[in-house]
Design a protein around this motif. Structure first.
Motif, PDB file in Angstrom:
ATOM      1  N   ILE A 160       0.834  -1.199   0.000  1.00 18.72           N
ATOM      2  CA  ILE A 160       0.000   0.000   0.000  1.00 18.72           C
ATOM      3  C   ILE A 160       0.875   1.258   0.000  1.00 18.72           C
ATOM      4  O   ILE A 160       0.639   2.211  -0.756  1.00 18.72           O
ATOM      5  CB  ILE A 160      -0.936   0.001   1.225  1.00 18.72           C
ATOM      6  CG1 ILE A 160      -2.015  -1.074   1.083  1.00 18.72           C
ATOM      7  CG2 ILE A 160      -1.569   1.367   1.408  1.00 18.72           C
ATOM      8  CD1 ILE A 160      -2.954  -0.883  -0.069  1.00 18.72           C
ATOM      9  N   VAL A 161       1.910   1.257   0.845  1.00 17.79           N
ATOM     10  CA  VAL A 161       2.829   2.401   0.893  1.00 17.79           C
ATOM     11  C   VAL A 161       3.517   2.592  -0.454  1.00 17.79           C
ATOM     12  O   VAL A 161       3.622   3.714  -0.964  1.00 17.79           O
ATOM     13  CB  VAL A 161       3.875   2.205   2.013  1.00 17.79           C
ATOM     14  CG1 VAL A 161       4.981   3.256   1.904  1.00 17.79           C
ATOM     15  CG2 VAL A 161       3.210   2.292   3.379  1.00 17.79           C
ATOM     16  N   LEU A 162       3.969   1.493  -1.059  1.00 17.22           N
ATOM     17  CA  LEU A 162       4.610   1.577  -2.371  1.00 17.22           C
ATOM     18  C   LEU A 162       3.631   2.104  -3.415  1.00 17.22           C
ATOM     19  O   LEU A 162       4.005   2.924  -4.272  1.00 17.22           O
ATOM     20  CB  LEU A 162       5.123   0.194  -2.787  1.00 17.22           C
ATOM     21  CG  LEU A 162       5.774   0.107  -4.177  1.00 17.22           C
ATOM     22  CD1 LEU A 162       6.977   1.043  -4.260  1.00 17.22           C
ATOM     23  CD2 LEU A 162       6.198  -1.331  -4.479  1.00 17.22           C
ATOM     24  N   GLY A 163       2.384   1.654  -3.344  1.00 22.42           N
ATOM     25  CA  GLY A 163       1.381   2.150  -4.285  1.00 22.42           C
ATOM     26  C   GLY A 163       1.183   3.648  -4.159  1.00 22.42           C
ATOM     27  O   GLY A 163       1.122   4.375  -5.162  1.00 22.42           O
ATOM     28  N   TRP A 164       1.091   4.137  -2.914  1.00 18.30           N
ATOM     29  CA  TRP A 164       0.890   5.571  -2.700  1.00 18.30           C
ATOM     30  C   TRP A 164       2.094   6.387  -3.136  1.00 18.30           C
ATOM     31  O   TRP A 164       1.935   7.449  -3.740  1.00 18.30           O
ATOM     32  CB  TRP A 164       0.589   5.836  -1.229  1.00 18.30           C
ATOM     33  CG  TRP A 164      -0.822   5.521  -0.836  1.00 18.30           C
ATOM     34  CD1 TRP A 164      -1.939   5.619  -1.610  1.00 18.30           C
ATOM     35  CD2 TRP A 164      -1.268   5.050   0.442  1.00 18.30           C
ATOM     36  NE1 TRP A 164      -3.050   5.233  -0.895  1.00 18.30           N
ATOM     37  CE2 TRP A 164      -2.670   4.884   0.364  1.00 18.30           C
ATOM     38  CE3 TRP A 164      -0.621   4.750   1.640  1.00 18.30           C
ATOM     39  CZ2 TRP A 164      -3.434   4.434   1.446  1.00 18.30           C
ATOM     40  CZ3 TRP A 164      -1.377   4.308   2.709  1.00 18.30           C
ATOM     41  CH2 TRP A 164      -2.771   4.162   2.607  1.00 18.30           C
ATOM     42  N   ALA A 234      12.449  -4.799  -0.039  1.00 17.04           N
ATOM     43  CA  ALA A 234      12.603  -4.273  -1.400  1.00 17.04           C
ATOM     44  C   ALA A 234      11.488  -3.292  -1.730  1.00 17.04           C
ATOM     45  O   ALA A 234      11.728  -2.225  -2.321  1.00 17.04           O
ATOM     46  CB  ALA A 234      12.606  -5.428  -2.402  1.00 17.04           C
ATOM     47  N   PHE A 235      10.261  -3.626  -1.335  1.00 11.76           N
ATOM     48  CA  PHE A 235       9.132  -2.722  -1.573  1.00 11.76           C
ATOM     49  C   PHE A 235       9.359  -1.384  -0.878  1.00 11.76           C
ATOM     50  O   PHE A 235       9.153  -0.315  -1.472  1.00 11.76           O
ATOM     51  CB  PHE A 235       7.823  -3.338  -1.062  1.00 11.76           C
ATOM     52  CG  PHE A 235       7.424  -4.602  -1.775  1.00 11.76           C
ATOM     53  CD1 PHE A 235       7.805  -4.823  -3.091  1.00 11.76           C
ATOM     54  CD2 PHE A 235       6.677  -5.573  -1.130  1.00 11.76           C
ATOM     55  CE1 PHE A 235       7.448  -5.983  -3.748  1.00 11.76           C
ATOM     56  CE2 PHE A 235       6.313  -6.732  -1.780  1.00 11.76           C
ATOM     57  CZ  PHE A 235       6.697  -6.953  -3.089  1.00 11.76           C
ATOM     58  N   ALA A 240      10.996   4.372  -0.631  1.00 14.18           N
ATOM     59  CA  ALA A 240      11.855   5.430  -0.086  1.00 14.18           C
ATOM     60  C   ALA A 240      12.504   6.241  -1.208  1.00 14.18           C
ATOM     61  O   ALA A 240      12.592   7.480  -1.127  1.00 14.18           O
ATOM     62  CB  ALA A 240      12.925   4.814   0.819  1.00 14.18           C
ATOM     63  N   VAL A 241      12.954   5.558  -2.261  1.00 13.17           N
ATOM     64  CA  VAL A 241      13.562   6.259  -3.405  1.00 13.17           C
ATOM     65  C   VAL A 241      12.526   7.151  -4.084  1.00 13.17           C
ATOM     66  O   VAL A 241      12.797   8.312  -4.426  1.00 13.17           O
ATOM     67  CB  VAL A 241      14.146   5.243  -4.403  1.00 13.17           C
ATOM     68  CG1 VAL A 241      14.609   5.951  -5.683  1.00 13.17           C
ATOM     69  CG2 VAL A 241      15.301   4.482  -3.773  1.00 13.17           C
ATOM     70  N   GLU A 242      11.318   6.616  -4.288  1.00  8.74           N
ATOM     71  CA  GLU A 242      10.251   7.404  -4.908  1.00  8.74           C
ATOM     72  C   GLU A 242       9.888   8.603  -4.039  1.00  8.74           C
ATOM     73  O   GLU A 242       9.633   9.696  -4.556  1.00  8.74           O
ATOM     74  CB  GLU A 242       9.017   6.534  -5.132  1.00  8.74           C
ATOM     75  CG  GLU A 242       9.211   5.464  -6.190  1.00  8.74           C
ATOM     76  CD  GLU A 242       7.984   4.593  -6.366  1.00  8.74           C
ATOM     77  OE1 GLU A 242       7.860   3.952  -7.426  1.00  8.74           O
ATOM     78  OE2 GLU A 242       7.136   4.552  -5.447  1.00  8.74           O
ATOM     79  N   ALA A 243       9.883   8.401  -2.728  1.00 11.91           N
ATOM     80  CA  ALA A 243       9.568   9.501  -1.817  1.00 11.91           C
ATOM     81  C   ALA A 243      10.623  10.604  -1.923  1.00 11.91           C
ATOM     82  O   ALA A 243      10.281  11.797  -1.924  1.00 11.91           O
ATOM     83  CB  ALA A 243       9.481   8.980  -0.389  1.00 11.91           C
TER      84      ALA A 243
END
Length: 259
Positions: A160-164, A234-235, A240-243
């Protein structure tokens, strides 16, 4: 400067109200469906369980989308962006309040699951006995079952966090690129963004279903634990990189919208 805690309190109010509305609709839908089935057919505890689980799936999807929309609006509204707070705290506070709101939905739905389990406890015990007979090498102990359930929750939250964060990145990249495009180009870009977000939501749901099925193997094989946590790590690393990229774009290129 505004503290992280104060900003969290500011952002979580709207999300909780939205989630309460969704949960209220869920209860109404369960009640109406149950009454309809009772009138037109036979309402049993098993049927009621199916109703609860079916509507629960809809609730989680709608909650994910609704929270994503609220989160994206927060990034571009003057009423929030003018709050004196660093971009990192702003992003993390926004994400944290969104995540806590989703956990709140999980807890409420978990209570409904508990009610359903209590109503069907005898059937659950019979199913457990049957599964032990069909899978003699599988150890269905309370610890292993609890571990599988916990792994599903952890995996769900990580996805969910990765999706957001991915939706955040797509949105902020689009907003940044829109600053350099004419009006027609912006409309085309918005259409492409909507298609990407819809595709992403479908992919997240599909992948999550597959991973949840794989997580059940923890009941019988504790060696899968390392693989499971590597996947979760990994997710979260990708998130974190996207953030980090989103925070940079938010600081450099994204313009706010006056309300």
């Amino acid at each position: 400067m505004t503290s992280f805690g104060k900003f969290f309190k500011v952002t979580i109010g709207e999300r909780f109200r939205a989630m309460n509305f969704i949960l209220l609709i869920d209860l109404i839908a369960i009640a109406v469906t149950s009454i309809w089935i009772a009138i037109t057919g036979t309402l049993s505890s098993a049927t009621f369980s199916s109703i609860v689980f079916s509507w629960s799936s809809v609730v989680f999807i709608v909650a994910f989308i609704r929270l994503a929309v609220i989160q994206e609006r927060t990034f571009t509204r003057d009423s929030y962006r003018l709050i004196p707070i660093s971009d990192i705290k702003f992003y993390l506070g926004n994400l944290a309040s969104t995540l806590v709101s989703f956990i709140y939905v999980i807890v409420v739905e978990g209570i409904l699951y508990g009610i359903v389990a209590a109503m069907n406890w005898k059937s659950i015990q019979e199913m457990s006995t049957y599964m032990k007979l069909m899978n003699p090498g599988t150890n269905f102990t309370p610890l292993n079952v609890s571990l599988a359930g916990l792994s599903i929750i952890i995996l769900t939250l990580a996805m969910i966090v990765l999706g957001w964060t991915t939706i955040n990145l797509i949105h902020l990249v689009g907003r940044s690129a829109g600053n350099f495009l004419p009006s027609t180009g912006r409309r085309v870009l918005n259409v492409v963004m909507y298609i990407l977000v819809i595709w992403l939501v479908l992919r997240v749901v599909s992948f999550l279903n597959t991973q949840i099925g794989n997580s059940m193997s923890l009941i019988s094989n504790s060696n899968d634990t390392l693989t499971f946590f590597l996947n979760v790590g990994a997710f979260l690393l990708v998130a974190a990189v996207e953030a980090a990229v989103s925070i940079y774009l938010m600081n450099r290129w994204v313009e706010t919208i006056t309300e």
